[in-house]
Scaffold this motif. Structure first.
Motif, short mmCIF file in Angstrom:
data_model
loop_
_atom_site.label_atom_id
_atom_site.label_comp_id
_atom_site.label_asym_id
_atom_site.label_seq_id
_atom_site.Cartn_x
_atom_site.Cartn_y
_atom_site.Cartn_z
N ASP A 113 23.65 115.09 -35.31
CA ASP A 113 23.61 114.24 -36.50
C ASP A 113 22.16 114.21 -36.97
O ASP A 113 21.25 114.52 -36.22
N SER A 114 21.98 113.87 -38.24
CA SER A 114 20.62 113.80 -38.74
C SER A 114 20.17 112.34 -38.87
O SER A 114 19.02 112.07 -39.23
N ASP A 115 21.07 111.42 -38.56
CA ASP A 115 20.76 110.00 -38.66
C ASP A 115 20.04 109.56 -37.37
O ASP A 115 20.61 109.63 -36.27
N LEU A 116 18.81 109.09 -37.54
CA LEU A 116 17.99 108.72 -36.37
C LEU A 116 18.65 107.66 -35.51
O LEU A 116 18.43 107.60 -34.29
N ARG A 117 19.49 106.82 -36.13
CA ARG A 117 20.13 105.76 -35.35
C ARG A 117 21.20 106.30 -34.41
O ARG A 117 21.63 105.64 -33.48
N LYS A 118 21.64 107.52 -34.69
CA LYS A 118 22.69 108.08 -33.84
C LYS A 118 22.16 109.05 -32.80
O LYS A 118 22.73 109.21 -31.73
N ILE A 119 21.03 109.70 -33.15
CA ILE A 119 20.45 110.69 -32.24
C ILE A 119 20.06 110.03 -30.92
O ILE A 119 19.43 108.98 -30.91
N GLY A 120 20.46 110.65 -29.82
CA GLY A 120 20.12 110.12 -28.51
C GLY A 120 21.25 109.31 -27.88
O GLY A 120 21.35 109.18 -26.67
N LYS A 121 22.13 108.77 -28.73
CA LYS A 121 23.29 108.05 -28.20
C LYS A 121 24.22 108.99 -27.45
O LYS A 121 24.28 110.19 -27.73
N THR A 122 24.95 108.44 -26.50
CA THR A 122 25.94 109.25 -25.79
C THR A 122 27.35 108.77 -26.13
O THR A 122 27.66 107.58 -26.01
N LEU A 123 28.17 109.69 -26.64
CA LEU A 123 29.55 109.36 -27.03
C LEU A 123 30.50 110.29 -26.29
O LEU A 123 30.35 111.51 -26.36
N GLU A 124 31.45 109.70 -25.59
CA GLU A 124 32.42 110.49 -24.83
C GLU A 124 31.72 111.50 -23.92
O GLU A 124 32.17 112.63 -23.76
N GLY A 125 30.60 111.09 -23.38
CA GLY A 125 29.89 111.95 -22.45
C GLY A 125 29.03 113.02 -23.09
O GLY A 125 28.43 113.85 -22.41
N ILE A 126 28.93 112.99 -24.41
CA ILE A 126 28.13 113.98 -25.13
C ILE A 126 26.92 113.28 -25.75
O ILE A 126 27.08 112.29 -26.45
N LYS A 127 25.72 113.81 -25.51
CA LYS A 127 24.52 113.21 -26.08
C LYS A 127 24.29 113.78 -27.48
O LYS A 127 24.23 115.01 -27.65
N VAL A 128 24.19 112.91 -28.47
CA VAL A 128 24.01 113.35 -29.85
C VAL A 128 22.60 113.87 -30.04
O VAL A 128 21.62 113.19 -29.76
N GLN A 129 22.48 115.11 -30.54
CA GLN A 129 21.17 115.73 -30.76
C GLN A 129 20.82 115.73 -32.24
O GLN A 129 21.68 115.59 -33.11
N ASP A 130 19.54 115.93 -32.50
CA ASP A 130 19.06 116.05 -33.88
C ASP A 130 19.57 117.37 -34.47
O ASP A 130 19.56 118.39 -33.79
N THR A 131 19.97 117.33 -35.72
CA THR A 131 20.50 118.54 -36.36
C THR A 131 19.47 119.67 -36.37
O THR A 131 19.83 120.84 -36.45
N THR A 132 18.20 119.31 -36.29
CA THR A 132 17.18 120.37 -36.25
C THR A 132 17.32 121.24 -35.00
O THR A 132 16.85 122.38 -34.98
N GLU A 133 18.00 120.73 -33.98
CA GLU A 133 18.20 121.50 -32.74
C GLU A 133 19.47 122.34 -32.77
O GLU A 133 19.80 123.02 -31.80
N LEU A 134 20.18 122.26 -33.89
CA LEU A 134 21.50 122.89 -33.99
C LEU A 134 21.45 124.38 -33.65
O LEU A 134 22.17 124.86 -32.76
N GLU A 135 20.60 125.11 -34.33
CA GLU A 135 20.57 126.57 -34.15
C GLU A 135 20.27 126.95 -32.70
O GLU A 135 20.98 127.75 -32.10
N ALA A 136 19.23 126.35 -32.14
CA ALA A 136 18.83 126.68 -30.76
C ALA A 136 19.96 126.37 -29.79
O ALA A 136 20.30 127.19 -28.92
N ALA A 137 20.59 125.22 -29.95
CA ALA A 137 21.63 124.79 -29.00
C ALA A 137 22.86 125.68 -29.08
O ALA A 137 23.43 126.09 -28.06
N VAL A 138 23.26 125.99 -30.31
CA VAL A 138 24.46 126.81 -30.50
C VAL A 138 24.24 128.22 -29.95
O VAL A 138 25.11 128.78 -29.29
N LYS A 139 23.04 128.75 -30.19
CA LYS A 139 22.74 130.08 -29.65
C LYS A 139 22.71 130.05 -28.13
O LYS A 139 23.28 130.93 -27.46
N ALA A 140 22.05 129.04 -27.56
CA ALA A 140 21.90 128.96 -26.10
C ALA A 140 23.26 128.88 -25.42
O ALA A 140 23.50 129.50 -24.39
#
Lengths: 207, 207
Positions: A113-140
DNA sequence: CGCCCACTGTTAAACATTTCACAAATAGCA
DNA sequence: TGCTATTTGTGAAATGTTTAACAGTGGGCG
């Protein structure tokens, strides 16, 4: 089998599968019986199934367990798919907790998500990351499927990044039609448009 | 105009409308320009529009404001529709807070659930009622549209009650195909099936 | 006013999907 | 094994949708 498969035959295959799940206690089922369970015609059931192979036995019908296995294999729901979720608003959060995903072999492995209030939260066991990390994470993680549940504004940009990162299929809930190259499978679920279809039907039938 | 309107033309009309919203600052737009904005062919744009009437001026194109008004009127999104929501789980709650509804003239006026932990709660200004009150409430408010966001199990029963209460259009998110009489407009949004379509496409293209 | 241009609306052709109808195939049984 | 009852799989017809091509229409301009 030179015939091309009509797009609409694929979701029907899913519906046949559902009907088979309800047909416990029998070994064989005829196209006639399947047609009654699904509200399609018997001819269409037979035609649809032959698009994908020959599964029936003349005089008996279709072996239920065998046909179930065949459909699962055709649809690919016997495989496991890693999914990236972009946009953790109301809809994205609801999708994260949707139990149907795992049943079909889909596993959300990262969320953005790009919303700072959501980044870092954990939902259903998944930690929400900043959208800027999208490309790196998806590739990895070598993710092949993404769900886009952002607003209309950010959606095309997100889709571009996803495709650049190697994603091969996108389920898009944002109310735009993103441009994608032909090699990428895009499926739009567009609530606004469904609502307008409903409004149209109502307007037509009630004046 | 004896021609029957293809079902698929209606959502395309919605997409043309979206394109028109993006075409500020001009008075007229040609089918060619509309086709570029929507990724349909110019012939299809013209054909689709003539299904619903004659809106163009030869040599000039379509008057943007006039066409927008016409589409809104055809789709019925200029009217106000009261909606009942059944099922206030993750998805139902997300739908309640979806802002797109009101923009299209849809107003959720009542919400129902059978889970005692949810009944009585107020979400987005709507007090969640017991599903046992569904029929009375829908009749009292003369609601014509319902959104079903329950589990598969309860869905057919809910749909039957809705129809018995006079509902004329249903947007169904539950993963079943409810049976409805021909006079009722049913639209299914079936996440499981969309996922299976994605899996199918991926399986086909990646082996 | 009359001509030209741009663009629509529509007719016809192409294409796609669904339905029909039946030949071919298998099971079950005598 | 041979006959019958079923039910599939599939050519061919019917139906539905999209694309192509162009005749006709209105607007602008000399």
């Amino acid at each position: 089998m030179l015939n091309k498969i009509p797009q609409a035959a694929v979701p029907r295959l899913s519906l046949y599968y559902r009907a088979l799940l309800e047909s416990r206690g029998k070994d064989y089922i005829s196209s006639e019986e399947l047609s009654k369970l699904t509200n399609f015609t018997a001819a269409q059931v037979r035609r649809d199934l032959t698009y994908f192979g020959q599964f029936g036995t003349p005089g008996k019908g279709y072996a239920i367990e065998g046909l179930k296995k065949a459909i699962v294999s055709i649809l690919g729901t016997d495989k496991n798919w890693d999914v990236a979720l972009v946009g953790v608003g109301n809809l994205g959060t609801a999708l994260l907790s949707y139990r149907g995903f795992e049943q079909q072999g889909f596993r959300v492995v990262c969320a953005f998500d790009s919303d700072l209030r959501k980044i870092g939260k954990t939902l259903e066991g998944i930690k929400v990351q900043d959208t800027t990390e999208l490309e790196a994470a998806v590739k990895a993680k070598n993710v092949q499927i993404a769900i886009v549940a952002t607003s209309a504004e950010g959606a095309q940009k997100v889709v571009d990044i996803l495709i650049g990162s190697g994603v091969k299929a996108i389920l898009n809930f944002a109310p735009i039609r993103p441009h994608v190259p032909p090699s990428v499978n895009l499926l739009n679920i567009d609530l606004s448009i469904e609502l307008e279809r409903l409004a149209y039907f109502l307007t037509k039938s009630s004046g």
